[in-house]
Design an enzyme around this catalytic site. Structure first.
Site, PDB file in Angstrom:
ATOM      1  N   TRP A 286     -10.554  -1.414   0.413  1.00 29.41           N
ATOM      2  CA  TRP A 286      -9.788  -1.912  -0.736  1.00 29.41           C
ATOM      3  C   TRP A 286      -8.325  -1.469  -0.721  1.00 29.41           C
ATOM      4  CZ3 TRP A 286     -14.922  -0.867  -0.797  1.00 29.41           C
ATOM      5  CH2 TRP A 286     -15.772  -1.830  -1.364  1.00 29.41           C
ATOM      6  N   CYS A 322     -15.952  -7.074  -2.989  1.00 28.89           N
ATOM      7  CA  CYS A 322     -17.121  -7.387  -3.813  1.00 28.89           C
ATOM      8  C   CYS A 322     -17.560  -8.838  -3.700  1.00 28.89           C
ATOM      9  CB  CYS A 322     -16.864  -7.001  -5.263  1.00 28.89           C
ATOM     10  SG  CYS A 322     -15.632  -8.018  -6.117  1.00 28.89           S
ATOM     11  N   HIS A 385     -15.121  -8.319 -11.033  1.00 25.32           N
ATOM     12  CA  HIS A 385     -16.092  -7.724 -10.109  1.00 25.32           C
ATOM     13  C   HIS A 385     -17.235  -8.703  -9.943  1.00 25.32           C
ATOM     14  CE1 HIS A 385     -18.437  -5.082  -7.779  1.00 25.32           C
ATOM     15  NE2 HIS A 385     -19.280  -4.734  -8.725  1.00 25.32           N
ATOM     16  N   ASP A 408     -26.349  -5.401  -7.263  1.00 26.71           N
ATOM     17  CA  ASP A 408     -24.962  -5.253  -6.812  1.00 26.71           C
ATOM     18  C   ASP A 408     -24.948  -4.537  -5.474  1.00 26.71           C
ATOM     19  OD1 ASP A 408     -22.254  -4.982  -6.526  1.00 26.71           O
ATOM     20  OD2 ASP A 408     -21.911  -4.097  -8.505  1.00 26.71           O
ATOM     21  N   ASN A 448     -19.756  -4.041 -21.252  1.00 28.94           N
ATOM     22  CA  ASN A 448     -19.682  -3.685 -22.667  1.00 28.94           C
ATOM     23  C   ASN A 448     -18.785  -2.502 -23.015  1.00 28.94           C
ATOM     24  OD1 ASN A 448     -21.636  -5.385 -24.313  1.00 28.94           O
ATOM     25  ND2 ASN A 448     -22.977  -4.728 -22.663  1.00 28.94           N
ATOM     26  N   ASP A 450     -16.183   0.117 -24.176  1.00 28.85           N
ATOM     27  CA  ASP A 450     -14.981   0.026 -24.996  1.00 28.85           C
ATOM     28  C   ASP A 450     -13.848   0.755 -24.302  1.00 28.85           C
ATOM     29  OD1 ASP A 450     -16.183  -1.440 -26.978  1.00 28.85           O
ATOM     30  OD2 ASP A 450     -16.791   0.315 -28.137  1.00 28.85           O
ATOM     31  N   GLU A 505     -19.210 -11.438 -29.016  1.00 33.60           N
ATOM     32  CA  GLU A 505     -18.354 -10.324 -29.401  1.00 33.60           C
ATOM     33  C   GLU A 505     -18.090 -10.322 -30.906  1.00 33.60           C
ATOM     34  OE1 GLU A 505     -17.544  -7.972 -27.580  1.00 33.60           O
ATOM     35  OE2 GLU A 505     -17.048  -8.521 -25.532  1.00 33.60           O
ATOM     36  N   GLU A 510     -24.116  -7.738 -31.480  1.00 32.10           N
ATOM     37  CA  GLU A 510     -23.362  -7.131 -30.372  1.00 32.10           C
ATOM     38  C   GLU A 510     -23.105  -5.653 -30.645  1.00 32.10           C
ATOM     39  OE1 GLU A 510     -19.621  -5.797 -28.428  1.00 32.10           O
ATOM     40  OE2 GLU A 510     -19.832  -6.354 -30.529  1.00 32.10           O
ATOM     41  N   TYR A 581      -7.345  -6.104  -7.155  1.00 33.65           N
ATOM     42  CA  TYR A 581      -8.240  -6.610  -8.198  1.00 33.65           C
ATOM     43  C   TYR A 581      -9.127  -5.517  -8.770  1.00 33.65           C
ATOM     44  CZ  TYR A 581     -12.517  -6.579  -5.371  1.00 33.65           C
ATOM     45  OH  TYR A 581     -13.613  -6.197  -4.641  1.00 33.65           O
TER      46      TYR A 581
END
Length: 751
Positions: A286, A322, A385, A408, A448, A450, A505, A510, A581
Site C-alpha cells: 500500500w 483490497c 474497503h 475478508d 458502524n 463513530d 442511519e 440503528e 485509499y
C-alpha cells in the site's frame, strides 16, 4: 537461489517432476501388487468412462474449461445429485455373479468415519440410502461388458478432488480377495446452490446466475458520492482456477473432513488468498512502491494472477490491494459453487483498539497527529474497503443468522493466529450481536464506528478534549454489482446493500444496535461515556464536493451560521491533502487559516480554491484527496471539525470491436481516450482480460501519448467459446493510471 537463477517457473518444473515421479511409482507399485495376488476368478475392470460432458450439463458445470480439455478432460460435479458412470470389464458383467464396490477417495487419508471415503455397493436398480450417504443404482443401459450406474453424491460431501477405486469380486465367494482398479482421473465435486438440501442453496435464479455463474463483473472503488464500478474478469471457469482453489484449502489447513462445511471453507479461502500465511496467492502492498512487481491497478482479471502464481511455483504474486483480494475471493468461491459477491464499504473504519470508535487527534494548529498523542493510536478510515459476502446457512449459530456472511481476505488483523476474517453474519452485524463467530466486532466497527475528533486542550485532565463525535460518517454506502444488469458505459449496474449491514442511519433501531454492541466492549463503554457541556451556538457545514474532472480546479467551502444573539469570532483551518485509499496521507496540497466575525443570526462563508497545477503532481493511485476543516469559536470555546474525501475523475476507455464475434474467427479491438493532462503520458501499458475470448494479455506501449491528444491502440483476438462474453481493458501510465473500460460481445458458434 537456484529458482532465481533458472527462472520464475523453475519451481513449477521441479514440482511437476516430483508429482510425475511419485504418481508413476505409485502406479507401478499397484500393478505389481495386483500381479502378485492369487487368482480370484473374478471379473477385472479395464477402464472407466465418466460421461464428462453429459454429466456437466446436468450439474451446470459445462462452462468449466477442465470439462473440455482435449487431452485430459476431468469431471466437474455438484454434490446432492446423480451422475452417470460406466465401467468396462474384461468379460460380460453378470449382476448375479459379479460383486462390485465403488470407493470414492478424498484427501490424504480417506476414512469412512471421517466422511472422506464413500463406499458404494453396486447391487440395486433403485436408490436405497439417505441424502447424506453415497448411493448408486444400476442403469438399464447396462449390457455386455459395460456396467452403467447412476451414482448419488451425498449433500454434505467434502468439496475438492476425488479419485475412484473399483473393487471387483464374486458374490458367492465373499472371503476371496477382490481385484482393485484405481482410476487416475481427478474428479472435482463442488457445492450445489441449486439444491435445497445444500447449505449454500440460493433460491433466486437470477441471483444464482449473478453470484455463481457470472464470470465477469465490477468491483466498486473511489469515493462514496462518486463510486466507480471497475470492470473485472473473474474467470472462475478457467482451467487454472479449480486446481488453485483446492490448493488454497490445503495451505490454509482446512481439515479434510471440514471441506464439506462452507463456513470452514470460506474461512480458509480468506486466509489462503493473501500471502501472510503459508505463501498464499497475493502479496499486499500500500506504499506506492511496486517496482519489483505489478502495481495493483494494472490487474483487470483474476486468471492472469492465478496463472502467474502457478507458473512461479506457487510463490505469492506481487502486488494486490483490497479490491484485488476481493476479486480473487469472488473467483475462488464461485468456482467452488459458493454464491459470492464483492462488496465495497465506502468510508470504512479500521478500529485497532476495539473501542468501536475511530479516534483522531489534532494539535492547536489544526494538524492531525499521526498515531495520536502517545503514538499508539492507529485507528484509520479507509476511503473505501472491499471484501466479500458469501451466501450460506449458519448451522453453527442460533436460528436466523443465515444468509449473507462477510469474509475478508485483505490482511488487516489476525484471527485465530492467521490473517483471515469471517464468515460474519450480516444479520448479527445489523443487530449488534458482536459476540458471535467469526470476527463480528471487527466487521461491525468497519460499518458502524463513530468518528471522534480530539483537540489539544491544556485544561483537560489528560490534555485532550473531544471536539466532535460524528455518528453518521462511517459506512456511507456498501456497493456491489446488482444481479441481472450490465452497464459497460456507466455505473447503473450498481446496488447499495448498506441496509443488509445496518438499519437506516439515525433511526432508533440503528442506535439500539450500536448500544447493543457497546455493551459487549468495555473499551467502547469508556469512550461513549465521555460527556461534554460546551455551549454550541454556531452551526458549521462543509459543502460536499460532488465532482472534479481531471484538469479542473476545486473549492473547499465552509458555511457558518451564528444562532445566538451575540457576535461570534471564529478561527478557521482548511487543509487539503492527497492520500492513499487506506486513508494514509501522501502529500500536503494546500492549507488556509484565518479569523472572521459572524454577526448575531448571521451567516458567513470561508473558502479555499485549489488549482489543478497545485494538486495533480501530488496525486497517487485512485487520485483521492481529503479535506479537513476545523473551526473554533473564541467566546464559547466551541470547536467543530469535519472532513470530506473525493476522487478526481478520469476519462473512461472507449472500446470498439470490428469483425463478427465468432468462435475461431479473428476480430479486432480498438481502444481510445483523450489525455486530459498538459504533459505526455509515458511508460504506457495495457491489460486485457476476456473470459472465453482470450487468454489474459499484458501489453507494453512504446510510444508516449502527447498532451491533450487522443490515444488509440488496436489489437486482434480470436474468440474461444460462444455465448455472451465481456472484454475488459485497463490502461496505465506513469502519469495517469487506471483508465478502464469494458465491452460486451455475443460470440456465435463456428460454422
Amino acid at each position: 537461489m537456484a529458482s532465481n537463477r533458472l527462472g520464475s517457473d523453475y519451481n513449477t518444473w521441479i514440482n511437476s517432476l516430483r508429482s510425475d515421479f511419485s504418481r508413476d511409482l505409485r502406479r507401478r507399485d499397484r500393478v505389481e501388487a495386483e500381479a502378485e495376488k492369487p487368482p480370484t476368478g473374478a471379473n477385472k475392470v479395464e477402464r472407466v468412462h465418466w460421461y464428462i460432458k453429459d454429466n456437466a450439463r446436468n450439474h451446470k458445470t459445462i462452462k468449466y474449461d477442465l470439462v473440455h480439455d482435449k487431452e485430459k478432460p476431468r469431471p466437474v460435479l455438484r454434490r446432492g445429485q446423480l451422475f452417470y458412470l460406466a465401467i468396462r470389464f474384461q468379460e460380460n458383467f453378470d449382476q448375479a455373479k459379479d460383486r462390485v464396490v465403488l470407493n470414492f477417495r478424498f484427501g490424504h487419508k480417506p476414512s469412512v468415519s471421517k466422511g472422506t471415503l464413500g463406499v458404494v455397493m453396486v447391487k440395486n436398480d433403485k436408490l436405497t440410502r439417505t441424502k447424506d450417504e453415497w448411493d448408486c443404482r444400476i442403469d438399464p443401459g447396462t449390457r455386455g461388458k459395460d456396467l452403467v450406474v447412476q451414482v448419488y453424491i451425498p449433500i454434505g460431501a467434502c468439496v475438492g478432488i476425488y479419485h475412484l477405486e473399483v473393487l471387483s469380486g464374486l458374490h458367492n465367494s465373499p472371503n476371496t480377495g477382490m481385484n482393485t482398479y484405481l482410476d487416475e482421473t481427478d474428479c472435482y465435486i463442488l457445492f450445489n446452490p441449486w439444491s435445497r438440501d445444500d447449505t449454500v442453496f440460493l433460491e433466486d435464479e437470477q441471483k444464482r446466475e449473478e453470484y455463481v455463474m457470472n464470470d465477469r463483473g465490477k468491483v466498486w472503488v473511489g469515493a462514496y458520492r462518486k463510486a466507480r464500478g471497475r470492470p473485472w474478469a473473474f474467470g472462475q471457469f478457467d482451467d487454472v482456477v479449480l486446481p488453485v482453489a483446492v490448493y488454497l484449502l490445503e495451505i490454509s489447513k482446512v481439515a479434510d473432513p471440514e471441506r464439506g462445511n462452507p463456513v470452514k471453507v470460506v474461512r480458509g479461502i480468506s486466509a489462503g488468498v493473501n500471502s501472510s500465511d503459508e505463501n498464499g496467492v497475493l502479496e499486499g502492498r500500500w506504499d506506492g512502491e511496486y517496482s519489483d512487481g505489478v502495481p495493483p491497478y494494472r490487474w483487470s482479471g483474476s486468471v492472469r494472477i492465478l496463472e502467474q502464481y502457478v507458473k512461479s511455483g506457487y510463490q505469492p504474486v506481487k502486488y494486490g490491494q483490497c479490491w484485488v483480494f476481493s476479486a480473487l475471493v469472488t473467483t475462488v468461491c464461485r468456482a467452488l459453487g459458493i454464491p459470492c459477491r464483492s462488496v465495497t464499504n465506502f468510508v470504512s473504519a479500521h478500529d485497532t483498539n476495539s473501542s468501536l470508535t475511530i479516534d483522531k487527534f489534532f494539535d492547536k494548529q489544526g494538524e492531525e497527529i499521526e498515531g495520536g498523542p502517545d503514538g499508539e493510536n492507529w485507528d484509520s478510515i479507509w476511503n473505501f474497503h472491499v471484501w466479500n459476502d458469501v451466501w450460506m446457512a449458519r448451522n453453527d449459530l442460533p436460528a436466523g443468522y443465515g444468509g449473507w456472511q462477510a469474509i475478508d481476505a485483505t490482511p488487516q488483523e489476525e484471527s485465530d493466529h492467521k490473517m483471515q476474517c469471517g464468515p460474519t453474519s450480516l444479520v448479527a452485524i445489523r443487530r449488534g450481536d458482536i459476540g458471535l463467530n467469526y470476527d463480528a466486532p471487527f466487521v461491525f466497527a468497519e460499518v458502524n464506528a463513530d468518528v471522534m475528533h480530539w483537540g489539544e486542550d491544556p485544561q483537560s485532565e489528560w490534555g485532550w478534549s473531544r471536539m466532535k463525535m460524528n455518528k453518521y460518517h462511517v459506512g456511507r454506502s456498501i456497493m456491489t454489482k446488482t444481479s441481472g444488469k450490465e452497464d459497460d458505459i456507466g455505473d447503473d449496474d450498481g446496488e447499495d446493500v448498506v441496509n443488509d449491514y445496518k438499519n437506516e442511519e439515525g433511526t432508533m433501531a440503528e442506535r439500539l444496535a450500536i448500544h447493543n454492541a457497546i455493551r459487549g466492549s468495555r473499551r467502547a463503554m469508556q469512550y461513549y461515556n465521555f460527556k461534554s457541556d460546551v455551549k454550541e451556538d454556531v452551526t458549521f457545514d462543509l459543502i460536499d464536493i460532488d465532482k472534479i474532472i481531471m484538469g479542473q480546479p476545486f473549492q473547499v467551502k465552509v458555511v457558518a451560521r451564528n444562532e445566538s444573539n451575540e457576535t461570534r469570532k471564529v478561527r478557521a483551518f482548511l487543509n487539503a491533502r492527497s492520500l492513499y485509499y487506506t486513508g494514509v496521507s501522501v502529500a500536503h496540497i494546500k492549507k488556509a487559516e484565518g479569523n472572521f466575525i459572524i454577526e448575531p443570526k448571521g451567516t458567513q462563508e470561508v473558502a479555499m480554491t485549489v488549482q489543478f497545477k497545485e494538486y495533480w503532481e501530488k496525486l497517487v493511485e485512485h487520485c483521492m484527496m481529503k479535506i479537513y476543516a476545523i473551526c473554533r469559536v473564541e467566546e464559547t470555546q466551541q470547536t467543530w471539525t469535519d472532513e470530506d474525501d473525493f476522487t478526481v475523475e478520469k476519462p473512461r476507455l472507449n472500446i470498439q470491436v470490428t469483425g463478427e464475434p465468432r468462435v475461431r474467427n479473428m476480430c479486432e479491438v480498438t481502444m481510445s481516450f483523450t489525455n486530459p493532462l498538459d504533459v505526455p503520458l509515458t511508460n504506457c501499458h495495457i491489460s486485457m482480460d476476456g473470459p472465453g475470448l482470450m487468454r489474459p494479455r499484458s501489453i507494453d506501449i512504446t510510444d508516449n501519448v502527447a498532451p491533450n491528444q487522443e490515444f488509440v491502440y488496436s489489437t486482434r483476438f480470436m474468440p474461444r467459446i460462444h455465448g455472451e462474453r465481456k472484454l475488459i481493458i485497463a490502461f496505465n501510465s506513469k502519469e495517469l493510471f487506471d483508465i478502464t473500460g469494458s465491452k460486451t460481445l455475443v460470440v456465435v458458434k463456428a460454422e
